[in-house]
Enzyme design. Structure first.
Site, PDB file in Angstrom:
ATOM      1  N   ASN A   9       0.807  -1.212   0.000  1.00  8.11           N
ATOM      2  CA  ASN A   9       0.000   0.000   0.000  1.00  8.11           C
ATOM      3  C   ASN A   9       0.843   1.266   0.000  1.00  8.11           C
ATOM      4  OD1 ASN A   9      -2.897  -0.936   0.280  1.00  8.11           O
ATOM      5  ND2 ASN A   9      -1.955  -2.055   1.962  1.00  8.11           N
ATOM      6  N   ASP A 109       0.710 -10.852  -0.585  1.00  8.52           N
ATOM      7  CA  ASP A 109       1.976 -10.685   0.125  1.00  8.52           C
ATOM      8  C   ASP A 109       2.089 -11.656   1.294  1.00  8.52           C
ATOM      9  OD1 ASP A 109      -0.129  -9.360   1.392  1.00  8.52           O
ATOM     10  OD2 ASP A 109       1.174  -7.825   2.251  1.00  8.52           O
ATOM     11  N   ASP A 130       5.185  -9.634   9.639  1.00  9.85           N
ATOM     12  CA  ASP A 130       5.572  -8.737   8.549  1.00  9.85           C
ATOM     13  C   ASP A 130       5.240  -7.310   8.971  1.00  9.85           C
ATOM     14  OD1 ASP A 130       6.106  -7.384   6.217  1.00  9.85           O
ATOM     15  OD2 ASP A 130       5.057  -8.791   4.919  1.00  9.85           O
ATOM     16  N   THR A 133       3.381  -1.395   6.129  1.00 14.40           N
ATOM     17  CA  THR A 133       2.310  -0.419   6.327  1.00 14.40           C
ATOM     18  C   THR A 133       1.371  -0.901   7.427  1.00 14.40           C
ATOM     19  OG1 THR A 133       2.422   0.176   3.991  1.00 14.40           O
ATOM     20  CG2 THR A 133       0.447   0.838   5.195  1.00 14.40           C
ATOM     21  N   THR A 185       7.163  15.023  25.523  1.00 10.32           N
ATOM     22  CA  THR A 185       6.169  14.476  24.603  1.00 10.32           C
ATOM     23  C   THR A 185       6.759  13.611  23.500  1.00 10.32           C
ATOM     24  OG1 THR A 185       4.715  16.360  25.033  1.00 10.32           O
ATOM     25  CG2 THR A 185       4.301  15.083  23.025  1.00 10.32           C
TER      26      THR A 185
END
Length: 256
Positions: A9, A109, A130, A133, A185
């Site tokens: 993606n 994939d 994996d 993304t 932060t």
């Protein structure tokens, strides 16, 4: 030489092999509206720029989770390499028995990674992580049965989600922090992302081992761009960055 392409993606990852030896890998941002000419010229150029002759490519294999790009890819392979590619899809021999109600829903994939994993560690119960993304966790038995797995947002997606979904939290560099907590932060986000992701993966692995493999030995293989962040964390037994490409090589052997 053999060209392998894994369309994700976010990126298109490629590998060039000679006699099963990986010569080099490359990446390109995924664009679903890209033309076959743009793809073909890019692929030719990247091969030539790395010192190889694209005319020596004899076979091409591809896994894709972006259907919109597949037509352009197929045309690029034919027009610029004179080859029809083998795509991982229904009807293609994989050597993996997919034990899911809807096998066609399993991403190409994930199938290719499973194929690569059983080649790396045959006759073994496997969990493949994996980290791209999305982070996917897949189970494969020692009989090459794919049982399914889990999917969660990947590390980069989690960072983007925090930055875009809040008013004051910034986007941060993805690194392994020194501590699992912080007083400011940016470091706090990095700690939460890194250790939170590690904890999620470890819990899923523990549940799979206990409930699916019933305490049997299981070998854990990591792959994907972010797996190396956890190379010394003790999650993986082995990291194989080119696991999907190894699976694509196996697919070509099985489908001759």
């Amino acid at each position: 030489m053999i060209l392998t392409i894994d369309v994700g993606n976010t990126t298109i990852a490629g590998g060039l092999f000679s006699n099963e030896k990986l010569l080099f890998q490359f990446r390109k941002s995924t664009n679903a509206t890209v033309t076959s000419d743009e793809l073909g010229i890019f692929l030719r150029d990247v091969i030539v720029c790395n010192g190889f002759d694209y005319k020596e490519i004899t076979e091409i294999a591809c896994s894709s989770v972006v259907p919109a790009i597949n037509h352009a890819l197929s045309n690029a392979f034919v027009k610029y390499f004179g080859k029809s590619a083998l795509f991982i899809q229904a009807g293609v021999k994989t050597g993996i028995k997919i034990k899911c109600p809807n096998p066609n829903e399993v991403g190409a994939d994930r199938v290719a990674a499973a194929m690569g994993a059983v080649n790396v560690k045959p006759n073994t119960n496997l969990i493949v992580i994996d980290m791209g993304t999305a982070t996917t966790v897949d189970m494969i038995t020692d009989k090459k049965e794919y049982l399914g797995g889990a999917i969660m947002p990947g590390i980069a997606m989690s960072v983007r989600s925090l930055a875009s979904g809040t008013a004051k939290l910034p986007s941060v560099e993805i690194v392994k922090p020194e501590k699992f907590y912080a007083a400011e932060t940016i470091s706090a986000i990095q700690a939460g992302i890194y250790y939170g992701h590690a904890g999620s993966i470890k819990e899923i692995i523990a549940q799979i081992k206990a409930n699916e493999f019933k305490g049997k030995n299981v070998y854990i293989i990591g792959t994907g761009g972010f797996a190396k962040l956890y190379s010394d964390y003790g999650i993986f037994d082995e990291i194989q960055p080119d696991l999907v490409h190894q699976g694509l090589l196996n697919a070509l052997k099985l489908n001759h």
